[in-house]
Design a protein around this motif. Sequence first.
Motif, PDB file in Angstrom:
ATOM      1  N   TRP A 138       0.837  -1.203   0.000  1.00  0.00           N
ATOM      2  CA  TRP A 138       0.000   0.000   0.000  1.00  0.00           C
ATOM      3  C   TRP A 138       0.871   1.251   0.000  1.00  0.00           C
ATOM      4  CZ3 TRP A 138      -0.951   4.117   3.341  1.00  0.00           C
ATOM      5  CH2 TRP A 138      -2.121   4.842   3.090  1.00  0.00           C
ATOM      6  N   ILE A 139       1.852   1.265   0.876  1.00  0.00           N
ATOM      7  CA  ILE A 139       2.764   2.411   0.963  1.00  0.00           C
ATOM      8  C   ILE A 139       3.584   2.536  -0.319  1.00  0.00           C
ATOM      9  CG2 ILE A 139       4.821   3.299   2.159  1.00  0.00           C
ATOM     10  CD1 ILE A 139       3.576   2.081   4.756  1.00  0.00           C
ATOM     11  N   ARG A 165       2.766   1.781  -3.343  1.00  0.00           N
ATOM     12  CA  ARG A 165       1.970   2.359  -4.433  1.00  0.00           C
ATOM     13  C   ARG A 165       1.975   3.887  -4.341  1.00  0.00           C
ATOM     14  NH1 ARG A 165      -3.403  -0.123  -4.148  1.00  0.00           N
ATOM     15  NH2 ARG A 165      -3.604   1.206  -2.341  1.00  0.00           N
ATOM     16  N   TYR A 166       1.785   4.427  -3.143  1.00  0.00           N
ATOM     17  CA  TYR A 166       1.768   5.877  -2.977  1.00  0.00           C
ATOM     18  C   TYR A 166       3.167   6.475  -3.086  1.00  0.00           C
ATOM     19  CZ  TYR A 166      -3.107   5.454  -1.992  1.00  0.00           C
ATOM     20  OH  TYR A 166      -4.438   5.184  -2.136  1.00  0.00           O
ATOM     21  N   LYS A 167       4.156   5.709  -2.706  1.00  0.00           N
ATOM     22  CA  LYS A 167       5.540   6.168  -2.868  1.00  0.00           C
ATOM     23  C   LYS A 167       5.863   6.310  -4.353  1.00  0.00           C
ATOM     24  CE  LYS A 167      10.313   4.982  -1.956  1.00  0.00           C
ATOM     25  NZ  LYS A 167      11.250   3.952  -1.533  1.00  0.00           N
ATOM     26  N   GLN A 168       5.421   5.340  -5.158  1.00  0.00           N
ATOM     27  CA  GLN A 168       5.660   5.393  -6.603  1.00  0.00           C
ATOM     28  C   GLN A 168       4.963   6.605  -7.216  1.00  0.00           C
ATOM     29  OE1 GLN A 168       4.433   1.891  -8.716  1.00  0.00           O
ATOM     30  NE2 GLN A 168       4.932   2.753 -10.707  1.00  0.00           N
ATOM     31  N   GLN A 169       3.728   6.871  -6.810  1.00  0.00           N
ATOM     32  CA  GLN A 169       3.009   8.035  -7.335  1.00  0.00           C
ATOM     33  C   GLN A 169       3.723   9.330  -6.950  1.00  0.00           C
ATOM     34  OE1 GLN A 169      -0.988   7.686  -5.879  1.00  0.00           O
ATOM     35  NE2 GLN A 169      -1.533   6.062  -7.309  1.00  0.00           N
ATOM     36  N   ALA A 170       4.204   9.404  -5.717  1.00  0.00           N
ATOM     37  CA  ALA A 170       4.930  10.602  -5.269  1.00  0.00           C
ATOM     38  C   ALA A 170       6.226  10.762  -6.071  1.00  0.00           C
ATOM     39  CB  ALA A 170       5.227  10.516  -3.775  1.00  0.00           C
ATOM     40  N   GLU A 171       6.933   9.670  -6.306  1.00  0.00           N
ATOM     41  CA  GLU A 171       8.172   9.729  -7.084  1.00  0.00           C
ATOM     42  C   GLU A 171       7.901  10.236  -8.502  1.00  0.00           C
ATOM     43  OE1 GLU A 171      11.393   9.313  -6.388  1.00  0.00           O
ATOM     44  OE2 GLU A 171      10.917   8.999  -4.276  1.00  0.00           O
ATOM     45  N   GLU A 172       6.798   9.761  -9.101  1.00  0.00           N
ATOM     46  CA  GLU A 172       6.454  10.218 -10.448  1.00  0.00           C
ATOM     47  C   GLU A 172       6.156  11.711 -10.455  1.00  0.00           C
ATOM     48  OE1 GLU A 172       3.255   7.619 -11.524  1.00  0.00           O
ATOM     49  OE2 GLU A 172       4.584   5.908 -11.841  1.00  0.00           O
ATOM     50  N   ARG A 173       5.469  12.205  -9.432  1.00  0.00           N
ATOM     51  CA  ARG A 173       5.188  13.652  -9.348  1.00  0.00           C
ATOM     52  C   ARG A 173       6.483  14.434  -9.198  1.00  0.00           C
ATOM     53  NH1 ARG A 173       0.695  11.989  -6.151  1.00  0.00           N
ATOM     54  NH2 ARG A 173       1.858  12.435  -4.265  1.00  0.00           N
TER      55      ARG A 173
END
Length: 135
Positions: free
Chosen positions: A78-79, A81-89
């Motif tokens: 779960w974490i 997935r959100y870490k990957q989204q933050a990295e992409e941003r």
Amino acid sequence: MSKVFAALADPTRRDMVARLSVADATVNELAEPYEVSVQAVSKHLKVLEDSGLVSRTRDAQRRPVHLEDNVFDLMTKWIGRYKQQAEERYQRLDAVLEAMNADEATDDSDPSAASAKGSEDSAPHSTDRKSRKGA
């Protein structure tokens, strides 16, 4: 997931989880380092048990508390997935900042762009023209 994070919000419970990651323990063993009653430790364990982080088993007279690793695997996914989204941003932001810096460097090194920019700054504004016409 909310119950898991709520259970881990308490430092005593986080410490119990850390100790259980090394080895299973009984309630009395878990209570030893704390200056609280065994009943208080049992309440903490109940919260951890309700969240799915620990389970209790029977081993003859012992009732060891066991850490459920699979819950941490779910949390990690779960974490992640959100870490990957933050990295992409952050990568998109880095690209925008890099482009802005490249544009700024181009403007600073191009003398014609600098003189054009200077003439823009010295040109009268549209409000200035209107005030002169009216005068």
